[in-house]
Write a protein that holds these residues in place. Structure first.
Motif, short mmCIF file in Angstrom:
data_model
loop_
_atom_site.label_atom_id
_atom_site.label_comp_id
_atom_site.label_asym_id
_atom_site.label_seq_id
_atom_site.Cartn_x
_atom_site.Cartn_y
_atom_site.Cartn_z
N GLN A 1 0.76 -1.32 0.16
CA GLN A 1 0.07 -0.06 -0.03
C GLN A 1 0.75 1.25 -0.10
OE1 GLN A 1 -3.59 0.20 2.33
NE2 GLN A 1 -2.88 2.12 3.43
N ASP B 1 -8.68 -2.45 -1.93
CA ASP B 1 -7.81 -1.61 -0.86
C ASP B 1 -7.65 -0.36 -1.09
OD1 ASP B 1 -6.64 -4.12 0.51
OD2 ASP B 1 -5.78 -4.48 -1.69
N LEU B 2 -7.88 0.40 -2.43
CA LEU B 2 -7.74 1.57 -2.76
C LEU B 2 -8.91 2.11 -3.84
CD1 LEU B 2 -4.06 2.24 -3.34
CD2 LEU B 2 -5.24 2.55 -1.17
N CYS C 1 -7.33 9.58 -3.53
CA CYS C 1 -6.97 8.29 -3.22
C CYS C 1 -7.58 8.15 -1.75
CB CYS C 1 -5.56 8.37 -3.33
SG CYS C 1 -5.14 6.61 -3.05
N ILE D 1 0.69 3.88 -3.01
CA ILE D 1 0.27 5.12 -2.65
C ILE D 1 1.27 6.51 -3.16
CG2 ILE D 1 -0.50 6.89 -0.96
CD1 ILE D 1 -2.22 4.48 0.28
N THR E 1 -8.24 4.98 1.31
CA THR E 1 -8.06 3.35 1.45
C THR E 1 -9.53 2.85 1.76
OG1 THR E 1 -7.98 3.97 3.72
CG2 THR E 1 -5.95 3.40 2.58
#
Length: 147
Positions: free
Chosen positions: A82, A106-107, A98, A86, A100
């Motif tokens: 992650q 996950d994103l 963006c 990112i 979580t």
């Protein structure tokens, strides 16, 4: 720390600004039943604390400059990737949000590009990124409302 009643007034102030960030302070003060100086003090404190980090322009649906394409991408990551993903996403100016997520993905990423070709390139770049397991994309069509 703000008292509960102050917290409610802060939230009311934020709600008013969310609806119209250009509303005069005097009008906000009248709506909240406080002085103009109190509103200014609350705004200054909320900005300093990071509760308000900026003001923006929201273009109307008929605006001639509103020709960009927007898309959302849900991203499933490899374990422990992650932070790296990112960091790479942050470098692309076309990626404007963006978040979580919990659940299978996950994103959540929002992209804005001028052309469909450019949008396709950004989506491909994300899908090929180390640490990305899979993606699913949707182009945003018409904004029905925004707060």
């Amino acid at each position: 720390m703000a008292r509960p009643s102050d917290g409610r007034k802060d939230q009311e102030l934020i709600n008013i600004l969310t609806a119209n960030a250009r509303i005069p302070l005097a009008e906000i003060a009248k709506t909240l039943g406080v002085s103009r100086a109190t509103v200014q003090g609350r705004l200054t404190r909320l900005e300093r604390e990071g509760a308000i980090v900026g003001y923006t322009t929201v273009l109307g649906k008929d605006d001639a400059h509103n020709t960009a394409l927007s898309a959302i991408i849900l991203i499933e990551l490899e374990v422990k990737q992650q932070g790296n993903v990112i960091a790479l996403l942050r470098k692309k100016s076309e990626i404007i949000q963006c978040y979580t997520l919990n659940g299978h993905f996950d994103l959540f990423v929002k992209i804005k590009c001028a052309t469909s070709t450019h949008l396709d390139e950004i989506i491909d770049w994300i899908a090929e990124m180390d640490g990305v397991r899979r993606t699913t994309s949707s182009i945003l069509l018409a904004r029905k409302f925004e707060r």
